[in-house]
Design a protein around this motif. Structure first.
Motif, PDB file in Angstrom:
ATOM      1  N   ASP A  49       7.452  16.299  26.631  1.00 60.35           N
ATOM      2  CA  ASP A  49       7.364  17.761  26.535  1.00 60.35           C
ATOM      3  C   ASP A  49       6.799  18.194  25.190  1.00 60.35           C
ATOM      4  O   ASP A  49       5.947  19.094  25.115  1.00 60.35           O
ATOM      5  N   THR A  50       7.279  17.558  24.128  1.00 61.14           N
ATOM      6  CA  THR A  50       6.854  17.950  22.775  1.00 61.14           C
ATOM      7  C   THR A  50       5.387  17.626  22.537  1.00 61.14           C
ATOM      8  O   THR A  50       4.608  18.474  22.069  1.00 61.14           O
ATOM      9  N   ARG A  55      -1.531  16.468  30.613  1.00 61.66           N
ATOM     10  CA  ARG A  55      -0.092  16.333  30.839  1.00 61.66           C
ATOM     11  C   ARG A  55       0.218  15.009  31.546  1.00 61.66           C
ATOM     12  O   ARG A  55       1.145  14.289  31.156  1.00 61.66           O
ATOM     13  N   LEU A  99      -1.578  20.719  24.209  1.00 71.08           N
ATOM     14  CA  LEU A  99      -2.115  21.836  24.987  1.00 71.08           C
ATOM     15  C   LEU A  99      -2.279  23.093  24.140  1.00 71.08           C
ATOM     16  O   LEU A  99      -3.281  23.821  24.281  1.00 71.08           O
ATOM     17  N   LYS A 100      -1.325  23.345  23.260  1.00 67.04           N
ATOM     18  CA  LYS A 100      -1.461  24.505  22.365  1.00 67.04           C
ATOM     19  C   LYS A 100      -2.643  24.308  21.421  1.00 67.04           C
ATOM     20  O   LYS A 100      -3.413  25.235  21.154  1.00 67.04           O
ATOM     21  N   THR A 116       3.057  17.045  24.755  1.00 64.81           N
ATOM     22  CA  THR A 116       2.228  17.844  25.665  1.00 64.81           C
ATOM     23  C   THR A 116       2.056  19.261  25.137  1.00 64.81           C
ATOM     24  O   THR A 116       0.942  19.807  25.134  1.00 64.81           O
ATOM     25  N   ARG A 117       3.144  19.843  24.665  1.00 65.42           N
ATOM     26  CA  ARG A 117       3.080  21.203  24.133  1.00 65.42           C
ATOM     27  C   ARG A 117       2.137  21.274  22.929  1.00 65.42           C
ATOM     28  O   ARG A 117       1.300  22.177  22.830  1.00 65.42           O
ATOM     29  N   LEU A 118       2.256  20.323  22.026  1.00 64.25           N
ATOM     30  CA  LEU A 118       1.408  20.309  20.832  1.00 64.25           C
ATOM     31  C   LEU A 118      -0.071  20.146  21.209  1.00 64.25           C
ATOM     32  O   LEU A 118      -0.940  20.839  20.661  1.00 64.25           O
ATOM     33  N   GLN A 153      -5.342  20.897  31.535  1.00 62.28           N
ATOM     34  CA  GLN A 153      -3.900  20.893  31.277  1.00 62.28           C
ATOM     35  C   GLN A 153      -3.199  19.868  32.156  1.00 62.28           C
ATOM     36  O   GLN A 153      -2.311  19.144  31.683  1.00 62.28           O
TER      37      GLN A 153
END
Length: 201
Positions: A188-189, A84, A195-196, A191-193, A80
């Protein structure tokens, strides 16, 4: 004297990045580069010798940051944290060096005719190292068993688009130019996509 030299070279390099990004290598003219940089045309040849050398300098200016962006990749690192940091570094390249990024993308799309064999080897070795790190995390169950090659390609595409299509993105978001909040939202967007999507199953 050296400060004047460095300033002039930086001005020429930035102007060249814009001209090459806008017109491509063949169509870009040294007199337009000199005019945009605000220096006499002979200065371009004085500092860079030829248009070809100047183009290679533009490529060199983006290759080093691209290689440096992979510094976080280490199999001992937390996936992560590494992903990131890598996404942030790649978005910052698109933000800080948009024209050189476009030149690099165009160079790659045309088969990298101006990159040296050493540069190609460096870039490929870096990519393969990163992909191997992803595979190691997959093997250890630290991230989902996604295809590591295509995960890397997806990150490249998602981050590079903020250089290649900055005008369109700004236009759609109703801004004259993207600002830091836009780039942070992109980080942020994405990274979120990622990592999820890579969360262990």
């Amino acid at each position: 004297m050296s400060s004047i030299r460095e300033r002039n070279k930086a001005l020429i390099l930035r102007a060249a990045s814009e001209e090459f990004a806008d017109k491509g290598f063949a169509a870009a003219k040294t007199h337009d580069i000199a005019s945009k940089a605000g220096v006499p045309k002979p200065n371009v040849y004085y500092y860079f010798k030829s248009k070809e050398n100047l183009y290679r300098e533009v490529l060199e200016s983006i290759i080093e940051p691209i290689l440096r962006a992979s510094t976080p990749f280490d199999t001992a690192g937390e996936p992560q944290d590494v992903l990131r940091a890598y996404i942030r570094a790649k978005i910052h390249i698109s933000r800080d060096l948009p024209f050189a990024s476009k030149v690099f993308a165009s160079e790659i799309m045309h088969g990298a005719p101006h990159l040296s064999a050493d540069q190609v080897e460096q870039l490929n070795a870096q990519a393969l190292h990163n992909i191997q790190c992803l595979q190691t995390w997959i093997d250890h169950g630290q991230i989902a068993p996604v295809d590591p090659h295509h995960l890397m390609f997806s990150i490249w595409a998602a981050t590079q688009t903020y250089a290649d299509f900055d005008w369109q993105i700004a236009s759609i978001t109703g801004k004259a130019k993207l600002d830091d909040t836009d780039y942070e939202a992109a980080i942020d967007t994405i990274t979120r996509l990622v990592l999820k999507g890579c969360a262990p199953e």
